[in-house]
Design a protein around this motif. Structure first.
Motif, short mmCIF file in Angstrom:
data_model
loop_
_atom_site.label_atom_id
_atom_site.label_comp_id
_atom_site.label_asym_id
_atom_site.label_seq_id
_atom_site.Cartn_x
_atom_site.Cartn_y
_atom_site.Cartn_z
N SER A 150 -6.89 2.37 -2.18
CA SER A 150 -6.37 1.94 -0.89
C SER A 150 -6.63 0.44 -0.76
CB SER A 150 -7.04 2.70 0.26
OG SER A 150 -8.44 2.47 0.28
N THR A 164 1.42 4.16 -4.91
CA THR A 164 0.22 4.19 -5.74
C THR A 164 0.52 4.90 -7.05
OG1 THR A 164 -0.49 6.25 -4.67
CG2 THR A 164 -1.37 4.19 -3.78
N GLY A 210 0.80 -1.22 0.00
CA GLY A 210 0.00 0.00 0.00
C GLY A 210 0.84 1.27 0.00
#
Length: 117
Positions: free
Chosen positions: A71, A58, A55
Motif C-alpha cells: 500500500s 498492485t 495505488g
C-alpha cells in the motif's frame, strides 16, 4: 535525487507479521510506481510486490499472494509492505525501489527480515 529509506525489518517467528515502510524523498513520489524486492542469501533478487502511482493497481509474486499487502500513502511519500503468515523462506533483505521513466533505478539500502521456525 531520490532517496529511499526502509524500516520495520527484524526477527519474527513463523506465522508472525511485520510491516515494512519505505519513506521517499522527492516531490513527484505520487507519480512513481513503487516496488518491494527481496534477496535471500545466495539467491537472485526477486520482486515481491509493486503498486501503481495512484495505488489502484498492485502486483504480487506467487510466493506471497494472499499473505503480503502493498500500500502507499502519497501524502506521506511512503510505501508499505504488510507481511502476514511469515514463513522461514521469507527470510531475506527487503528493498524498496522507485520506478522512474519505466526503470527501477532508485533503491533503498535494504532491511533484514528473519523468520525463525
Amino acid at each position: 535525487q531520490v532517496q529511499l529509506v526502509e524500516s520495520g525489518g527484524g526477527l519474527v517467528q513463523a506465522g508472525g507479521s511485520l510491516r515494512l515502510s519505505c519513506a521517499a524523498s522527492g516531490r513527484t513520489f505520487s507519480g512513481w510506481t513503487m516496488g518491494w524486492f527481496r534477496r535471500a542469501s545466495g539467491k537472485e533478487r526477486d520482486i515481491v510486490a509493486d503498486i501503481s502511482s495512484s495505488g489502484g493497481t498492485t502486483y504480487y509474486g506467487d510466493s506471497v499472494k494472499g499473505r503480503f499487502t502493498i500500500s502507499r500513502d502519497n501524502a506521506k511519500s511512503t510505501v508499505y509492505l504488510q507481511m502476514n503468515s511469515l514463513k522461514p523462506e521469507d527470510t531475506a533483505v527487503y528493498y524498496c525501489a522507485a520506478q522512474i521513466g519505466g526503470v527501477y533505478g532508485s533503491w533503498g539500502q535494504g532491511t533484514q527480515v528473519t523468520v525463525s521456525s
